[in-house]
Scaffold this active site. Structure first.
Site, PDB file in Angstrom:
ATOM      1  N   ARG A   1      57.241 -50.601 -62.676  1.00  0.00           N
ATOM      2  CA  ARG A   1      57.084 -49.437 -63.554  1.00  0.00           C
ATOM      3  C   ARG A   1      57.881 -48.249 -63.023  1.00  0.00           C
ATOM      4  O   ARG A   1      58.594 -47.567 -63.755  1.00  0.00           O
ATOM      5  CB  ARG A   1      55.603 -49.083 -63.659  1.00  0.00           C
ATOM      6  CG  ARG A   1      55.254 -47.894 -64.575  1.00  0.00           C
ATOM      7  CD  ARG A   1      53.757 -47.633 -64.457  1.00  0.00           C
ATOM      8  NE  ARG A   1      53.238 -46.718 -65.464  1.00  0.00           N
ATOM      9  CZ  ARG A   1      53.054 -45.414 -65.285  1.00  0.00           C
ATOM     10  NH1 ARG A   1      53.422 -44.863 -64.132  1.00  0.00           N
ATOM     11  NH2 ARG A   1      52.538 -44.659 -66.247  1.00  0.00           N
TER      12      ARG A   1
ATOM     13  N   LEU B   1      49.483 -43.444 -64.474  1.00  0.00           N
ATOM     14  CA  LEU B   1      49.646 -44.366 -63.355  1.00  0.00           C
ATOM     15  C   LEU B   1      48.302 -44.755 -62.746  1.00  0.00           C
ATOM     16  O   LEU B   1      48.080 -45.902 -62.347  1.00  0.00           O
ATOM     17  CB  LEU B   1      50.532 -43.725 -62.282  1.00  0.00           C
ATOM     18  CG  LEU B   1      50.525 -44.371 -60.899  1.00  0.00           C
ATOM     19  CD1 LEU B   1      51.145 -45.758 -60.945  1.00  0.00           C
ATOM     20  CD2 LEU B   1      51.237 -43.472 -59.899  1.00  0.00           C
TER      21      LEU B   1
END
Length: 331
Positions: free
Chosen positions: A117, A93
Site C-alpha cells: 500500500r 491505515l
C-alpha cells in the site's frame, strides 16, 4: 455511559523522529516485531524508527510500515496488560491494525499488505503530485462547496477526511488546495492551512494506487471479525467481510469517515477510547466529539494496567485536536 473500551488505531501522520525509542519501551517482543517487519518488507525498520529525520518519515512507503509496527506492538502490550476491547476501528491505515486486532488478518499478511500500500501510494503521489489542507471551523457543506468551486479543468479538490464536525481535511492538486485555503479563510475558517504530507491521499489523484492494489487485495483471505469492527471507509460495523474487501480497496481514494466511525462506536456504548499506536491525534478528535468518554493514549492505558470496568471516572484532559491537525493528518 458504560466503561466498555474500544481500541482505535491511528494512520500515517502519527509517525515521528525517534519513535523507535518509545517502541523499545514496549519490550523485547516489540523489538522482535520490528525485526520481523524488516524481513517481510525489506525496510530497515529499526534504524528508520530510531534515526530517520521527519522528511524521510513522511514518505508513505516508510511511514505506513513504521506506524503499523508501532501499533501492532502497542496492541500486543495492551492485551498482555489485560485490556480486552469491545470493538476496534482504525483511521485509514490504522484499519489494517484493527483487522489484526479483531482476528480478520494475521500480522505477517498485514505487514506485507501495508508495505505494498505504501509503495503504491508513494508511486501515485510522484506521478500525480498534490497536497492536503486542514480546514477548521466551517460547516461541512461549506467546505464541500469550496472544493467544488476549486475543481476546474485539470484541478481537483475533495473532502478527504471527515475527522470531526468542525475539522475536515481536503485533498487535491496544489493549485486547487491554494484556492480552497484562500476561500476558506475568506469564509471565516478558524484555520485553513496546508499539511506537511507528500500527496493528495483519499482523492482521485490516488487512482493509480487503487489500480495497483486491486489484484493484491483481491486474493487476501479475510476471516470473520471475532469482535465488532467499524470501518472508517463507511463509518459502520462490518457485517459482511467479503463485501468489506471492496471497501478496503477503495480506502486509498475514498474519504475517511472518522466522525461517523466514532458516532457508531459511541452508540454501541463505548465509554473508553484507547489510541493504540504512536501519538494522540485520535484522542484529541475524540475529546472534541465525545466529551463524556475517557480518551487514553497507549501509555495511559499501560500505566493503569487494569481492565476497563475497573477504571475511574471520565478523563478530563483538555488536549486540543486542532493543534495536532495543523501538523499531521492520517491516511
Amino acid at each position: 455511559m458504560t466503561a466498555t473500551a474500544a481500541f482505535v488505531f491511528p494512520g500515517q501522520g502519527s509517525q515521528f523522529p525517534g519513535m523507535g525509542h518509545e517502541l523499545n519501551r514496549l519490550g523485547p517482543q516489540a523489538r522482535a516485531l520490528a525485526l520481523r517487519a524488516e524481513d517481510i518488507t525489506g525496510l530497515p525498520v529499526a534504524d528508520l524508527m530510531t534515526c530517520a529525520p521527519a522528511a524521510t518519515l513522511a514518505d508513505p512507503e516508510i511511514a505506513q510500515v513504521l506506524v503499523l509496527v508501532w501499533s501492532l506492538a502497542a496492541l500486543d502490550q495492551l492485551r498482555q496488560k489485560g485490556w480486552r476491547p469491545c470493538a476496534v476501528a482504525g483511521h485509514s491505515l490504522g484499519e489494517y491494525t484493527a483487522l489484526v486486532a479483531c482476528g480478520s488478518l494475521d500480522q505477517d499478511t498485514a505487514l506485507s499488505l501495508v508495505a505494498c500500500r505504501g509503495r503504491a501510494m508513494a508511486h501515485a503521489a510522484r506521478n500525480r503530485p498534490g497536497g492536503m489542507a486542514a480546514i477548521v471551523g466551517l460547516p461541512a457543506q461549506t467546505v464541500q462547496a469550496l472544493c467544488t468551486e476549486a475543481s476546474t479543468g485539470p484541478d481537483v479538490a475533495v473532502v478527504a477526511n471527515w475527522n470531526s464536525p468542525r475539522q475536515l481535511v481536503v485533498a487535491g492538486t496544489v493549485s486547487a488546495m491554494e484556492r480552497v485555503i484562500a476561500a476558506a479563510t475568506g469564509a471565516g475558517a478558524l484555520r485553513a492551512r496546508r499539511l506537511a504530507v507528500g500527496g493528495a491521499y483519499h482523492s482521485p489523484l490516488m487512482n493509480e494506487a487503487h489500480a495497483r492494489l486491486r489484484d493484491r487485495l483481491g486474493g487476501v483471505p479475510l476471516d470473520v471479525p471475532r469482535i465488532p469492527f467499524v470501518s472508517s471507509v463507511t463509518g459502520r460495523h462490518v457485517t459482511d467481510i467479503d463485501a468489506y474487501r471492496g471497501d478496503l480497496l477503495a480506502q486509498v481514494i475514498a474519504p475517511v469517515r472518522w466522525s461517523d466511525t466514532v458516532r457508531t462506536l459511541t452508540e454501541r456504548g463505548v465509554g473508553t477510547y484507547i489510541e493504540a499506536g504512536p501519538g494522540r491525534v485520535l484522542g484529541g478528535l475524540g475529546r472534541e466529539m465525545v466529551r463524556a468518554a475517557r480518551h487514553l493514549t497507549t501509555w495511559d492505558a499501560l500505566h493503569r494496567a487494569a481492565p476497563p470496568e475497573a477504571l475511574p471516572g471520565p478523563d478530563t484532559g483538555t488536549h486540543s485536536a486542532s493543534t495536532d491537525l495543523e501538523q499531521r493528518t492520517t491516511t
